[in-house]
Design a protein around this motif. Structure first.
Motif, short mmCIF file in Angstrom:
data_model
loop_
_atom_site.label_atom_id
_atom_site.label_comp_id
_atom_site.label_asym_id
_atom_site.label_seq_id
_atom_site.Cartn_x
_atom_site.Cartn_y
_atom_site.Cartn_z
N LEU A 183 -10.34 -29.04 -17.62
CA LEU A 183 -10.91 -28.16 -16.60
C LEU A 183 -9.84 -27.68 -15.61
O LEU A 183 -9.80 -26.50 -15.26
CB LEU A 183 -12.02 -28.89 -15.84
CG LEU A 183 -13.35 -28.95 -16.58
CD1 LEU A 183 -14.25 -30.01 -15.98
CD2 LEU A 183 -14.04 -27.59 -16.52
N ILE A 184 -8.98 -28.60 -15.16
CA ILE A 184 -7.93 -28.20 -14.22
C ILE A 184 -7.06 -27.12 -14.87
O ILE A 184 -6.75 -26.09 -14.27
CB ILE A 184 -7.06 -29.40 -13.81
CG1 ILE A 184 -7.89 -30.40 -13.02
CG2 ILE A 184 -5.86 -28.94 -12.97
CD1 ILE A 184 -7.12 -31.60 -12.52
N TYR B 10 -11.42 -38.29 -18.49
CA TYR B 10 -10.21 -37.60 -18.08
C TYR B 10 -9.76 -36.45 -18.96
O TYR B 10 -9.26 -35.44 -18.45
CB TYR B 10 -9.08 -38.58 -17.78
CG TYR B 10 -9.33 -39.20 -16.46
CD1 TYR B 10 -9.15 -38.46 -15.30
CD2 TYR B 10 -9.89 -40.46 -16.36
CE1 TYR B 10 -9.48 -38.98 -14.07
CE2 TYR B 10 -10.22 -41.00 -15.13
CZ TYR B 10 -10.01 -40.24 -13.99
OH TYR B 10 -10.35 -40.75 -12.78
N VAL C 18 -11.53 -33.64 -17.50
CA VAL C 18 -11.01 -33.28 -16.17
C VAL C 18 -9.70 -32.50 -16.33
O VAL C 18 -9.50 -31.45 -15.71
CB VAL C 18 -10.77 -34.54 -15.31
CG1 VAL C 18 -10.14 -34.16 -13.98
CG2 VAL C 18 -12.08 -35.27 -15.08
N SER D 15 -10.01 -39.76 -7.66
CA SER D 15 -10.75 -40.49 -8.69
C SER D 15 -9.80 -41.32 -9.55
O SER D 15 -10.19 -42.33 -10.10
CB SER D 15 -11.56 -39.53 -9.55
OG SER D 15 -10.70 -38.77 -10.34
N ILE E 206 -15.69 -36.36 -13.70
CA ILE E 206 -15.00 -37.27 -12.78
C ILE E 206 -15.79 -38.56 -12.62
O ILE E 206 -15.24 -39.66 -12.68
CB ILE E 206 -14.82 -36.59 -11.40
CG1 ILE E 206 -13.87 -35.41 -11.56
CG2 ILE E 206 -14.41 -37.59 -10.34
CD1 ILE E 206 -12.64 -35.43 -10.79
N LEU F 193 -10.31 -29.38 -6.66
CA LEU F 193 -10.17 -29.98 -7.98
C LEU F 193 -9.03 -30.99 -8.00
O LEU F 193 -9.16 -32.11 -8.50
CB LEU F 193 -9.88 -28.86 -8.98
CG LEU F 193 -10.60 -28.93 -10.29
CD1 LEU F 193 -12.09 -28.94 -10.06
CD2 LEU F 193 -10.19 -27.77 -11.17
N ILE G 31 -17.67 -32.49 -11.88
CA ILE G 31 -18.14 -33.67 -11.16
C ILE G 31 -18.66 -34.72 -12.13
O ILE G 31 -18.37 -35.91 -12.00
CB ILE G 31 -19.24 -33.27 -10.15
CG1 ILE G 31 -18.65 -32.32 -9.10
CG2 ILE G 31 -19.82 -34.49 -9.46
CD1 ILE G 31 -17.41 -32.85 -8.42
N LEU H 186 -18.96 -34.76 -2.63
CA LEU H 186 -18.94 -34.82 -4.10
C LEU H 186 -18.93 -36.25 -4.62
O LEU H 186 -18.91 -36.49 -5.83
CB LEU H 186 -17.70 -34.08 -4.63
CG LEU H 186 -17.69 -32.57 -4.38
CD1 LEU H 186 -16.37 -31.97 -4.83
CD2 LEU H 186 -18.84 -31.89 -5.09
N VAL I 134 -9.91 -34.04 -5.81
CA VAL I 134 -10.92 -34.87 -6.48
C VAL I 134 -10.28 -35.67 -7.61
O VAL I 134 -10.52 -36.87 -7.77
CB VAL I 134 -12.06 -33.98 -7.01
CG1 VAL I 134 -12.90 -34.74 -8.01
CG2 VAL I 134 -12.93 -33.50 -5.87
N ILE J 124 -3.50 -24.62 -8.84
CA ILE J 124 -4.59 -25.58 -9.07
C ILE J 124 -5.54 -25.54 -7.86
O ILE J 124 -5.10 -25.76 -6.75
CB ILE J 124 -4.03 -27.01 -9.23
CG1 ILE J 124 -2.94 -27.03 -10.30
CG2 ILE J 124 -5.14 -27.98 -9.59
CD1 ILE J 124 -2.28 -28.38 -10.47
N PRO J 125 -6.81 -25.23 -8.09
CA PRO J 125 -7.75 -25.18 -6.97
C PRO J 125 -7.73 -26.50 -6.20
O PRO J 125 -7.79 -27.57 -6.81
CB PRO J 125 -9.11 -24.97 -7.65
CG PRO J 125 -8.78 -24.36 -8.96
CD PRO J 125 -7.45 -24.90 -9.36
#
Lengths: 313, 265
Positions: free
Chosen positions: A285-286, A279, A282, B116, A274, B109, A271, B201, B112, B105-106
């Motif tokens: 993490l993905i 990026y 992000v 974004s 983001i 996530l 979070i 979120l 989001v 991929i969750p």
């Protein structure tokens, strides 16, 4: 056997390739200049250019793709735009709280949901079954943040039994750590328990109709023994499979739960990244979350191959 | 039946929001900050003195619409992918690998990240919620197609040299409708939840557009002082998702002959 395991391993590679490609395309295909997206709308031209250079966004898409894939393959996830630290070390720093939360959640879920599902199946259409199934439907429907805030309000703020939020490392203070992790773990486990108890019930019901259960009954086997010794172990394969698949739900839940309870884990990192438009973090993490998901399910599949000779993929 | 009535009430209250509650969901009046639920403010008021009752009702319009649109889109594209994968081997290989990747991929996530990047708007939020659902539909429809194409009536159609696309649309697709309807109701429920999670979120709709997600998100800051800011939208959200899920279960019992058969046994 070795060949089967090898084929299973090979099958995981295209999945990760698709994930990496998707993450690559996500930034490149989004409308607008990705360099501006990353640098922020108020960045100066010079800042935008430096981001463009740093991420190689000035090259052609094909070159970028090859570069991206080779970086990913070598485990280089780039640097954070905000803190300039390598993405992987940022992720490593935040790993512990998430691991602790996930482990406690999974233990709690398995300890409670499997017996719940088994009892529901055994007591089919009886009141215990109704209670468990009602819980399962509610667990699926009430969002985790509503559960989390309700628990905080009742147990932490009003009853003052447990801390409202935060995280304490189990290595520093095991008791304090448990007190801090228990509410988030309950919050996170409700939806997971709903899933697991449902599947446990369904697969045990299926097994209870099999011939060997009838044989066991014909032998005069005790009902409880038939349930726990004959039905449950045979239902274990589907239960464990769903636990593995449920890891994706768990990861999504971690993001929300860590946000409710202010736990400095990977969910909060997501979070924060983001909101800070960071990026590279992000993306990292993905990739890491998806990799963990694939890896866990791969491990479960391979364990089956070894443990259960009936399974052939 | 109870569930149907409840869902009807929620949908009705959302549609008739402007008539039921005369309060403007956006009007800010600092004089009425943090009012307890009373006859004037049925669900209390938030940190800007806005009427929570009105915000929840108006929020229902957005949340239900997002949920419905996402489920429709996911059902459409998932069915398309499933039909193609079930009937053409080459497409199957490629498409299903892509779906496996997407499923790894969750979903929160993924959603989001999409919102974004693209920026929050009705379109981007609907797309972000629907993409993670597509693989589930695709897998379901593909499995149905693989089963149905072994049916004698499909063989009969093939032997009459009816073109493939016609067989798919006329003879295979109708067989997929029942499980699709069940899946649709689950997707509708989960899409409403996803919208709320996105809002919670902080990547959902901007605060001028009340949805259950961002009404709850804005209540977070004042949670200890004014729990009703989260409680009431949370209850509405939960009841809606709950009733849709219960209806989904009922539909499944009615439409899935395998399960009703095992019930009868």
């Amino acid at each position: 056997m070795a060949r089967l395991i090898f084929t299973r391993l090979l099958a995981a590679i295209p999945v990760m390739l698709v994930v990496a490609t998707f993450v690559f395309l996500l930034l490149r295909l989004s409308p607008g200049d990705p360099a501006i997206v990353i640098a922020g709308e108020h960045a100066s031209q010079q800042q935008i250019e430096s981001v463009r250079m740093a991420l190689g966004l000035d090259q052609s898409l094909v070159v970028q793709y090859v570069l991206w894939m080779s970086q990913m393959a070598s485990g280089d996830f780039g640097n954070s735009v905000l803190s300039r630290q390598p993405v992987l070390s940022l992720i490593a720093d935040r790993l512990e709280p998430t691991l602790v939360l996930a482990t406690v959640t999974i233990i709690l879920t398995v300890l409670l949901a499997v017996p719940m599902g088994a009892i529901a199946a055994w007591n089919r259409d009886g009141w215990r079954d109704r209670v468990v199934m009602t819980f399962a439907v509610i667990g699926f429907s009430v969002p985790s943040f509503v559960i989390g805030y309700t628990l905080v309000l009742l147990l932490a703020i009003n009853a003052k039994l447990l801390p409202v939020q935060g995280y304490v490392s189990p290595f520093a203070d095991p008791w304090g750590s448990l007190r801090h992790v228990i509410l988030p773990a309950i919050t996170l486990s409700i939806v997971f328990m709903a899933l697991i108890s449902r599947v446990t019930r369904a697969s045990i019901l299926e097994i209870l109709g099999e011939d060997f259960i009838r044989t066991a009954r014909a032998k005069g086997g005790h009902e409880k023994r038939i349930l726990w010794k004959h039905a449950l172990p045979n239902a274990a394969v589907s239960i464990v499979t769903v636990i593995g698949l449920g890891i994706a739900t768990l990861i999504s839940g971690v993001v929300v739960t860590e946000s409710v309870f202010n736990i400095p884990g990977l969910g909060r990192l997501t979070i924060d990244a983001i909101q800070g438009r960071d990026y590279p973090v992000v993306q990292g993490l993905i990739l890491v979350f998806s990799f963990v998901y694939v890896l866990i399910n791969l491990t479960i599949d391979i364990i089956y191959l070894i443990v259960d000779p009936r399974i052939r993929y | 039946m109870m569930a149907l009535v409840m869902l009807g009430l929620v949908i009705g209250s959302a549609i008739l929001a402007s008539w039921i509650s005369s309060a403007d969901p956006l009007s800010i009046s600092p004089r009425f900050r943090y009012r307890l639920p009373s006859s004037e403010f049925l669900f209390g008021s938030d940190q800007f003195g806005r009427d929570i009752f009105s915000r929840v009702l108006h929020g229902g319009q957005i949340s239900l619409m997002v949920g419905f649109l996402s489920a429709v889109l996911a059902a459409f594209f998932g069915t398309l992918a499933g039909l193609l994968a079930g009937s053409f081997r080459l497409i199957d290989q490629i498409l299903m690998r892509v779906m496996d990747g997407l499923m790894a991929i969750p979903n929160v996530l993924l959603a989001v990240a999409i919102v974004s990047l693209v920026g929050p708007s009705l379109v981007s939020i609907v797309v972000a919620i629907c993409i993670p659902e597509i693989p589930r539909v695709a897998r379901l429809i593909r499995a149905m197609v693989l089963t149905l194409r072994e049916e004698p009536y499909v063989f009969a159609a093939v032997s009459m040299s009816i073109p493939r696309w016609k067989i798919l649309l006329r003879h295979v697709l109708p067989g997929c409708v029942a499980p699709l309807v069940v899946q649709f109701s689950y997707m509708f429920a989960s899409a409403i939840l996803s919208e709320a999670v996105l809002g919670f979120l902080g990547v959902g709709f901007p605060s001028e557009i009340p949805s259950w997600g961002n009404v709850i998100a804005e209540g977070r800051t004042a949670f200890q002082r004014a729990p009703w800011c989260i409680l009431f939208p949370g209850i509405f959200l939960s009841i809606t998702v709950l009733t849709v899920n219960i209806l989904g279960d009922r539909l499944r019992d009615l439409l899935d002959p395998r399960i009703s058969a095992s019930r009868a046994r």
